[in-house]
Scaffold this motif. Structure first.
Motif, PDB file in Angstrom:
ATOM      1  N   PHE A 242     -38.369  -9.610 -28.302  1.00  0.00           N
ATOM      2  CA  PHE A 242     -38.364 -10.643 -27.264  1.00  0.00           C
ATOM      3  C   PHE A 242     -39.733 -10.804 -26.616  1.00  0.00           C
ATOM      4  CE2 PHE A 242     -37.815  -6.748 -24.978  1.00  0.00           C
ATOM      5  CZ  PHE A 242     -38.562  -6.957 -23.833  1.00  0.00           C
TER       6      PHE A 242
ATOM      7  N   PHE B 242     -31.070  -6.615 -30.929  1.00  0.00           N
ATOM      8  CA  PHE B 242     -30.712  -5.239 -30.569  1.00  0.00           C
ATOM      9  C   PHE B 242     -29.225  -4.966 -30.770  1.00  0.00           C
ATOM     10  CE2 PHE B 242     -29.707  -7.658 -26.841  1.00  0.00           C
ATOM     11  CZ  PHE B 242     -28.549  -7.048 -26.383  1.00  0.00           C
TER      12      PHE B 242
ATOM     13  N   ARG C 186     -28.558  -9.004 -14.004  1.00  0.00           N
ATOM     14  CA  ARG C 186     -29.604  -8.039 -13.609  1.00  0.00           C
ATOM     15  C   ARG C 186     -29.007  -6.797 -12.963  1.00  0.00           C
ATOM     16  NH1 ARG C 186     -31.379 -13.167 -12.141  1.00  0.00           N
ATOM     17  NH2 ARG C 186     -33.562 -13.715 -12.556  1.00  0.00           N
ATOM     18  N   GLN C 189     -26.009  -2.710 -14.403  1.00  0.00           N
ATOM     19  CA  GLN C 189     -26.055  -1.250 -14.337  1.00  0.00           C
ATOM     20  C   GLN C 189     -26.510  -0.760 -12.960  1.00  0.00           C
ATOM     21  OE1 GLN C 189     -28.222  -0.250 -18.028  1.00  0.00           O
ATOM     22  NE2 GLN C 189     -26.247   0.438 -18.819  1.00  0.00           N
ATOM     23  N   ARG C 208     -22.675  -9.583 -18.526  1.00  0.00           N
ATOM     24  CA  ARG C 208     -23.357  -8.666 -19.438  1.00  0.00           C
ATOM     25  C   ARG C 208     -24.856  -8.735 -19.199  1.00  0.00           C
ATOM     26  NH1 ARG C 208     -23.424  -9.248 -26.079  1.00  0.00           N
ATOM     27  NH2 ARG C 208     -24.600  -7.333 -26.482  1.00  0.00           N
ATOM     28  N   PRO C 210     -28.776  -8.720 -20.139  1.00  0.00           N
ATOM     29  CA  PRO C 210     -29.364  -9.434 -21.283  1.00  0.00           C
ATOM     30  C   PRO C 210     -29.728  -8.537 -22.471  1.00  0.00           C
ATOM     31  CG  PRO C 210     -30.871  -9.421 -19.408  1.00  0.00           C
ATOM     32  CD  PRO C 210     -29.587  -8.844 -18.923  1.00  0.00           C
ATOM     33  N   SER C 211     -29.759  -7.232 -22.262  1.00  0.00           N
ATOM     34  CA  SER C 211     -29.984  -6.380 -23.427  1.00  0.00           C
ATOM     35  C   SER C 211     -28.988  -5.222 -23.449  1.00  0.00           C
ATOM     36  CB  SER C 211     -31.428  -5.864 -23.465  1.00  0.00           C
ATOM     37  OG  SER C 211     -31.718  -5.081 -22.335  1.00  0.00           O
ATOM     38  N   ALA C 212     -27.837  -5.437 -22.838  1.00  0.00           N
ATOM     39  CA  ALA C 212     -26.820  -4.389 -22.820  1.00  0.00           C
ATOM     40  C   ALA C 212     -26.026  -4.399 -24.123  1.00  0.00           C
ATOM     41  CB  ALA C 212     -25.876  -4.606 -21.645  1.00  0.00           C
ATOM     42  N   ILE C 214     -22.548  -3.610 -26.229  1.00  0.00           N
ATOM     43  CA  ILE C 214     -21.141  -3.803 -25.847  1.00  0.00           C
ATOM     44  C   ILE C 214     -20.603  -2.523 -25.217  1.00  0.00           C
ATOM     45  CG2 ILE C 214     -18.817  -4.122 -26.798  1.00  0.00           C
ATOM     46  CD1 ILE C 214     -20.387  -6.703 -26.592  1.00  0.00           C
ATOM     47  N   GLU C 216     -22.299  -0.278 -23.463  1.00  0.00           N
ATOM     48  CA  GLU C 216     -22.805  -0.192 -22.093  1.00  0.00           C
ATOM     49  C   GLU C 216     -22.083  -1.172 -21.174  1.00  0.00           C
ATOM     50  OE1 GLU C 216     -27.415   1.067 -23.247  1.00  0.00           O
ATOM     51  OE2 GLU C 216     -26.859  -1.030 -22.967  1.00  0.00           O
ATOM     52  N   VAL C 239     -27.911 -13.004 -24.616  1.00  0.00           N
ATOM     53  CA  VAL C 239     -28.737 -11.798 -24.699  1.00  0.00           C
ATOM     54  C   VAL C 239     -30.178 -12.189 -25.001  1.00  0.00           C
ATOM     55  CG1 VAL C 239     -26.865 -10.237 -25.361  1.00  0.00           C
ATOM     56  CG2 VAL C 239     -28.103 -11.496 -27.147  1.00  0.00           C
ATOM     57  N   ARG C 240     -31.064 -11.285 -24.681  1.00  0.00           N
ATOM     58  CA  ARG C 240     -32.485 -11.575 -24.894  1.00  0.00           C
ATOM     59  C   ARG C 240     -32.884 -11.129 -26.295  1.00  0.00           C
ATOM     60  NH1 ARG C 240     -36.812 -11.173 -20.188  1.00  0.00           N
ATOM     61  NH2 ARG C 240     -35.954 -13.252 -19.792  1.00  0.00           N
TER      62      ARG C 240
ATOM     63  N   THR D 134     -25.015   5.831 -17.813  1.00  0.00           N
ATOM     64  CA  THR D 134     -24.299   4.735 -18.475  1.00  0.00           C
ATOM     65  C   THR D 134     -22.793   4.867 -18.299  1.00  0.00           C
ATOM     66  OG1 THR D 134     -26.110   4.614 -20.048  1.00  0.00           O
ATOM     67  CG2 THR D 134     -24.050   3.551 -20.688  1.00  0.00           C
ATOM     68  N   ARG D 186     -33.088   0.215 -15.098  1.00  0.00           N
ATOM     69  CA  ARG D 186     -31.887  -0.588 -14.852  1.00  0.00           C
ATOM     70  C   ARG D 186     -31.964  -1.346 -13.539  1.00  0.00           C
ATOM     71  NH1 ARG D 186     -30.236   4.434 -16.790  1.00  0.00           N
ATOM     72  NH2 ARG D 186     -28.558   4.510 -18.343  1.00  0.00           N
ATOM     73  N   GLN D 189     -34.800  -5.280 -11.506  1.00  0.00           N
ATOM     74  CA  GLN D 189     -34.576  -6.559 -10.822  1.00  0.00           C
ATOM     75  C   GLN D 189     -33.484  -6.448  -9.761  1.00  0.00           C
ATOM     76  OE1 GLN D 189     -34.267  -9.326 -14.239  1.00  0.00           O
ATOM     77  NE2 GLN D 189     -36.297 -10.037 -13.638  1.00  0.00           N
ATOM     78  N   SER D 211     -35.619  -5.133 -21.253  1.00  0.00           N
ATOM     79  CA  SER D 211     -35.860  -6.431 -21.883  1.00  0.00           C
ATOM     80  C   SER D 211     -36.614  -7.362 -20.953  1.00  0.00           C
ATOM     81  CB  SER D 211     -34.552  -7.062 -22.364  1.00  0.00           C
ATOM     82  OG  SER D 211     -33.691  -7.306 -21.275  1.00  0.00           O
ATOM     83  N   ARG D 240     -36.037  -2.722 -25.510  1.00  0.00           N
ATOM     84  CA  ARG D 240     -34.920  -2.716 -26.446  1.00  0.00           C
ATOM     85  C   ARG D 240     -35.158  -3.776 -27.527  1.00  0.00           C
ATOM     86  NH1 ARG D 240     -28.896  -1.490 -24.645  1.00  0.00           N
ATOM     87  NH2 ARG D 240     -29.735   0.612 -24.831  1.00  0.00           N
TER      88      ARG D 240
END
Lengths: 338, 338, 338, 338
Positions: A242, B242, C186, C189, C208, C210-212, C214, C216, C239-240, D134, D186, D189, D211, D240
């Motif tokens: 990315f 990813f 954002r 987590q 979700r 953007p880089s989590a 499934i 997580e 997702v990113r 996590t 995490r 942001q 990300s 990631r």
């Protein structure tokens, strides 16, 4: 190979799977856990066994245990492979340096830059004669004329010529001019091409595809090795992620990771890996500190007049300064540059 | 093309850059902002102009204004291209359905599945005779023998044959058997191969590389179109991200995005796009709802005995059910399936 | 848990590892293969066991067998969870539609758009009062004033209010105005925040990251569920990836994949998932065809005057047309919209 | 800001857009090209202007010219920021070394490792007391008890304590024990948290989200700087990507790229960046060669007994050897370690 059964698989389904595994000539061990039953399948496996078992409805997943590459593996050959052609030495305590323009553009250009990079310490000369270009409307290279100029530059400087081959029917012709055949990132999984260079006895510099996993990368090398050509140089040139502030993302952990798994030498291309000339010198130093066996760099007498990849090309002077800085880092990690 | 100068570029540097732009035959407009000076360069640009300007030290970045693909562009040809060969119609109001096994494995297998998919509503038959496989030790396909079986299946069912070509010197031979030549994702930037299929007059199904940008994808199509072959079908088959729970990530927004930019039809491959058979039916429905012009699907008489890609192959029965469900979705969006 | 030993692990090392596994209260099964020895460890595992075993030098890798989420798992609760508040129904045969502006900007704006989306068929109203913005210099939302306007809009229209909470100490205050608390991507987590919303009894829409992965994502849901709040709505918003032509890459395969593993409903956000208004309608249709339980969409009375996210907002008219098209697709897959 | 109009935008549409730009208080320059008309908008811009213009139907895209971060920018403050607290110096010619366990586990553990890393040359001590995990079922840290042990270790060794803060209402309490507040990846942001640490006068180590783009990373720093806290340390800990052989992909080009744009120091975390202890030493050397201002590393007295992150933790002996090797590389690039 570990076969994980679905949560509610019955004893009957497990037994059917055991028979299936045994039909493949593998030995099955059943382990009944609290939440899942797993079957460990030991023996000589073939690639398709995994595929077959994964397709069974009562199977949740199949986990392979052993990596699928063989000849490239350190388990097959523990001592590192050193590639040596003319002055260029890649591997062992040598950090080979291959430098030159993205494309051969003229006799004057290639001779000038060849002498300049030689003087600064390079032992290999890069230069594209056949250029894979994203757009059909971009400059496609000087073709055989360019190869002749590379050979002339070699004659004058003694530098080993590294140049890209794009299609199987060019392999023979390029082999007359090149010391090392380069497979570009876009062709990492062009299997007919890999087999064709595998049939030569020239060293091959194989670039990692921008989204290839390490396993796919080593399996691509395996296509070459499998034809009997043992001189494969792996080249990390950045992966596509990315991140857009650099052209690619250059993951230097590839170097020690590959060194743990394969005997093949690993070269870094920070020019493509970053796409920005000012980032190339620090990334050369970092690559050497990470333990790489060589560098491949774009150097152009006048980057702002380059017909391709100008933004990531070093000037000859910047290259000379980079070599000086890198020599110190190489010493700090017990290696010799060039 | 917009040339953004570095923050502290002097008037002199700006003037030098203006001269440079004018030497390229472009018209330069200087805009002095509070924090940056930018030069807008208007006129017919060549790819290398951007590269050259980016390499100038006083330039921060160059922003292209117009996309580099031409023949593929909707600006060149606004009405959609419809590819039609035998019963297979892709584009316009037709959602073509190409189904069949990953690999041709035997006469019995290919004939059986061809009849089954035909009965369920497919109009094209897929089946690999030359297989690009990640490992050199995996099954590589039945080769010309497989092509003959595909032709036989076509004779019996009338289905158009779609099969992959891996290297330029196979193009002629494959053209004798295939109705549509497929370029695999690994070969999306194998330019010699693109040119070779561009020289035929067979439709070409071009798969997007797993990390290709849309621009690179359309420029790969441009290589084919540029040879005079106007029948290019674009195929989205998932990109590498990813995400690991699916084999690839299938970005269906590709469909409407491409439809806004190109007249070429867009086909979706949910088998490779997900890698998991149970996800294929909902993703077929989703692809149609997103406006795709066709589907390409893996169907195998017994996925758990497939020599490749079993985990993502539908059984003939699951395929028939999927077709039924998809027919309703196609109607809901004003299209016709098959 | 499968412990794969390194290639040359001795019998002694294997026995030491077996003892280690048994110390953890697990049962160890040793399987000696031709190339590796593996130890299957069965029993109740704790997260740290995997970590510990992975850190042992003679271990190559540890492969977990069972997913670490529990309460979210379909194995715990096979029937789907349906979230219902005011008119908004998400899950089962209902495709809930939550629409509204990115930010609440004024009384006039939010009341106008609330009536418009209600008329077109929405059953939920989105609108940010506390806005997480990438830059500290961007509009940060109307804060509590915005919440009051949302409550007013609810009073007038009966739409359920969905709004974002950014930090634990706001949870109580927001709970007075919101029908559904949204956790932004954002903050997926931000565990203290997850626990705080888990302590309320309001439904939570969890986006979700953007880089989590499934896993997580489901473990983040588990943080909420673990506090006793069972009404969690999972939201895929893209997702990113390396793709830049869309704001994010929207992977619709998330929908059926999650439905196979969890009982929680899955909502799609095609506004953030694409970032381009013209791509939103086809992706709404595709999301429904993929089986989603709801949509969350940005609609603004005048996108070109929006204070945030204008480029991805539908006009009220485009929203109404989208609803009409989506109603047909919902019917085609046996669901009801709104 | 460059506004690119759609291909067939009329003169009228262009004039309307010019008026719009002027309403924003910006100066508009119209450039009519052969294929597109572009409008350059110069003047002081606000974030929402770009959003507004992008949302206009006749606009193809809007290209920003100037980066949105201000206080973090080298254009605002050209000389590098050096963060110095107790013995820890980060920036300028100092490569600070922060080492310690992932989690504080006991008095014995933290004191032992503090003395060991101190002896080997570390000047900062890391250790988590509040752990973002996590899974809700994993060890969540010793909390305030852990902070007291860190303070004790500082008393005995003089090492500066670096520890993570997870939520705004903990900031005050942690500030009593910590010398540097760490914001985890995490929470990059989590804007309320950024503002809360921005209000303290303790140095903040801000980890890049897995990300996050560089621009988003610098804008997160801007949230802290904007509160008046000028001591922000940027930490690259891996992004990631599709790579799974390492835990994350560690892009060292971040170091020189950030140094070109910001005055803030840049620290590398090769423990999280690779996730594999054997890759940490070469990546430490590479990070220093790339020009980083510091390292943050996981060291545990017995990694195989660690309660978290054991697989990526160095033993005290491996750490000491790494320091020795790194000292030579630091010298080679004209820096001082520790």
């Amino acid at each position: 190979m570990i076969v994980v059964m679905k949560p509610h698989a019955t004893e009957e389904m497990v037994q059917a799977m055991v028979r299936r595994v045994e039909e493949m000539g593998l030995k099955a061990h059943v382990i009944v856990g609290e939440e899942r039953t797993v079957i460990a399948a030991a023996g000589v496996k073939r690639d398709r066994h995994q595929t077959e078992l994964e397709s069974c409805e009562e199977v949740e997943k199949v986990v392979p245990i052993v990596a699928p590459y063989k000849v490239a593996s350190k388990e097959t050959k523990p001592e590192p492979t050193i590639v040596s052609t003319r002055n260029l030495k890649i591997g062992g305590s040598h950090v080979g340096v291959i430098a030159g323009p993205c494309s051969v553009e003229s006799e004057k250009q290639i001779l000038q830059v060849a002498h300049q990079v030689k003087a600064a310490g390079a032992t290999g000369l890069r230069g594209g004669a056949f250029k894979p270009r994203t757009s059909p409307y971009s400059f496609q290279g000087m073709k055989e004329e360019g190869l002749k100029l590379l050979a002339l530059a070699r004659e004058e400087t003694g530098l080993a010529v590294v140049t890209e081959v794009m299609t199987p029917h060019h392999v023979e012709m390029l082999s007359q001019y090149a010391d090392v055949l380069q497979i570009g990132a876009r062709n990492m999984q062009n299997y007919h091409l890999l087999q064709a260079v595998g049939e030569t006895r020239l060293p091959v510099l194989l670039k990692r595809g921008p989204s290839a996993s390490i396993e796919e990368f080593l399996l691509a090398a395996e296509y070459i090795l499998d034809q009997g050509n043992k001189q494969v140089i792996l080249c990390e040139r950045g992966v596509r992620t990315f991140e857009t502030h650099t052209r690619f993302t250059l993951p230097l952990a590839t170097v020690p990771y590959l060194h743990e798994r394969t005997h093949l030498p690993v070269v870094i291309d920070p020019s493509h890996g970053t796409g920005i000339a000012s980032l190339v010198p620090p990334m050369c130093a970092a690559a050497i500190a990470a333990g790489c066996d060589g560098l491949i760099l774009e150097v152009h007498p006048d980057p702002s007049r380059a017909m391709s990849d100008g933004a990531q090309s070093l000037t000859p002077q910047a290259f000379a300064e980079t070599m000086q800085a890198c020599r110190k880092v190489a010493e700090a990690v017990g290696k010799e540059l060039g």
